[in-house]
Design an enzyme around this catalytic site. Structure first.
Site, PDB file in Angstrom:
ATOM      1  N   GLY A  12     -59.473 -28.198   5.269  1.00 40.94           N
ATOM      2  CA  GLY A  12     -60.159 -29.480   5.284  1.00 40.94           C
ATOM      3  C   GLY A  12     -60.671 -29.906   3.924  1.00 40.94           C
ATOM      4  N   ASN A  13     -60.926 -28.925   3.034  1.00 42.63           N
ATOM      5  CA  ASN A  13     -61.418 -29.262   1.699  1.00 42.63           C
ATOM      6  C   ASN A  13     -60.399 -30.069   0.903  1.00 42.63           C
ATOM      7  OD1 ASN A  13     -60.016 -26.523   1.659  1.00 42.63           O
ATOM      8  ND2 ASN A  13     -60.058 -26.990  -0.515  1.00 42.63           N
ATOM      9  N   LYS A 124     -68.003 -23.150  18.628  1.00 43.58           N
ATOM     10  CA  LYS A 124     -67.514 -23.937  17.500  1.00 43.58           C
ATOM     11  C   LYS A 124     -68.401 -25.152  17.269  1.00 43.58           C
ATOM     12  CE  LYS A 124     -64.440 -25.277  14.405  1.00 43.58           C
ATOM     13  NZ  LYS A 124     -64.247 -24.538  13.146  1.00 43.58           N
ATOM     14  N   LYS A 207     -57.626 -23.998  13.422  1.00 43.64           N
ATOM     15  CA  LYS A 207     -56.425 -24.478  12.722  1.00 43.64           C
ATOM     16  C   LYS A 207     -55.565 -23.337  12.194  1.00 43.64           C
ATOM     17  CE  LYS A 207     -57.349 -25.686   8.601  1.00 43.64           C
ATOM     18  NZ  LYS A 207     -56.850 -24.469   7.886  1.00 43.64           N
ATOM     19  N   LYS A 265     -59.467 -16.965   8.955  1.00 40.28           N
ATOM     20  CA  LYS A 265     -58.220 -16.928   8.183  1.00 40.28           C
ATOM     21  C   LYS A 265     -57.636 -15.516   8.152  1.00 40.28           C
ATOM     22  CE  LYS A 265     -59.549 -20.838   5.252  1.00 40.28           C
ATOM     23  NZ  LYS A 265     -60.551 -21.297   6.234  1.00 40.28           N
TER      24      LYS A 265
END
Length: 303
Positions: A12-13, A124, A207, A265
């Site tokens: 998202g960054n 979340k 994601k 991640k």
């Protein structure tokens, strides 16, 4: 020579940096920068691109609350809107850089198990922070679950594991025709089967876990996770911090990583390798192609 296939998870960054206003022009500028890296990778690989959508979903939800004449739209619908919005800009910027390359954006549904334990324990956080009284009031009004987030409260939603990509055959067909495919944005639109029909689910799928699931389903050669960190670090933020340049799931299992940033991640990466994946690269957006070549970031491989 046939190109290898890489699934690229764009953090998202890359779309909206911390502290920046949620302006369309700012997001387009950031996406244009990200597209340059993706285009560079696409010169050497078949690229399947997954992107985040957290800030955009939060913005749409807030806008929906301001318009009182209709009930707020559910998360699955907002997720689909962000897939179209972000996918459109990515598709346009990539096409401008690669005019001869077919670029397609696939609105993608991701199935989840309605019995996933995540539904019983939403974790979340989405949207803005609230004082406790306001959070409780909103929770009662909109049937939200809210939990503490530091000294504030935030809405939390379930984050179930992905179990299947509804449009997987269409995605595979586009890749076979050498399209650069943008799909499963924001982790995919969460859906479940109910009375034999697909229905949307109030949830947010991670994601990176969706990208790993997609990479395995496509038998991709590599998974590349682009984020705001140069690599996977031990002792992050301490004088003793150290970058891991080449590692394995077994080595990573010895360490604890922040559940709000690098942890998911690492989990997604290790899952891909354990399921037969060959390579995962994690690192900064600017170093995308160099990470795949082992010249930057962190490479995760099998034993």
């Amino acid at each position: 020579m046939t190109k290898q296939t890489v699934v690229v998870a764009l953090g998202g960054n890359a779309l909206l940096r911390r502290g920046e206003p949620l302006e369309a022009d700012i997001q387009r500028q950031n996406i244009a920068t990200a597209a340059k890296t993706i285009a560079e990778i696409a010169e050497e690989y078949n690229v399947v691109l997954v992107h985040g959508n957290g800030p955009q979903v939060g913005l749409l939800a807030l806008q929906g609350l301001e318009y009182k004449k209709v009930n707020p739209y559910p998360l699955d619908v907002l997720g689909s809107e962000t897939q179209g919005m972000i996918g459109y800009i990515l598709m346009q910027e990539l096409k401008n850089l690669l005019p001869e390359q077919n670029v397609s954006c696939m609105l993608t549904q991701m199935s989840v198990d309605p019995n996933d334990p995540a539904f019983a324990d939403p974790t979340k956080p989405i949207g803005p922070v609230y004082q406790e009284a306001e959070a409780r009031e909103l929770a009662e009004k909109y049937h939200w679950t809210v939990k503490p987030d530091g000294q504030y409260f935030r809405r939390v939603v379930p984050s179930p594991q992905p179990t299947g990509i509804i449009e997987d055959e269409a995605i595979a067909a586009l890749i076979k025709q050498q399209h650069l495919v943008i799909c499963t944005g924001g982790g995919g639109i969460p859906v479940k089967k109910e009375d034999g029909k697909l229905v949307g689910v109030e949830a947010v799928i991670d994601k990176d876990m969706s990208a790993a699931f997609l990479a395995k389903q496509l038998n991709a050669d590599a998974l590349l996770i682009l984020t705001d960190a140069d690599a996977v670090f031990l002792d992050w933020g301490k004088p003793t911090q150290k970058a891991l340049r080449s590692t394995t799931p077994r080595e990573l299992s010895q360490y604890a990583f922040d559940a709000g940033s690098m942890g998911p991640k690492i989990d997604a990466s290790c899952e891909f390798i354990k399921q037969g994946g060959k390579l995962v690269g994690i690192g900064s957006l600017e170093a995308g192609l160099r990470i795949l070549k082992g010249e930057a970031g962190t490479n995760i491989v099998a034993e």
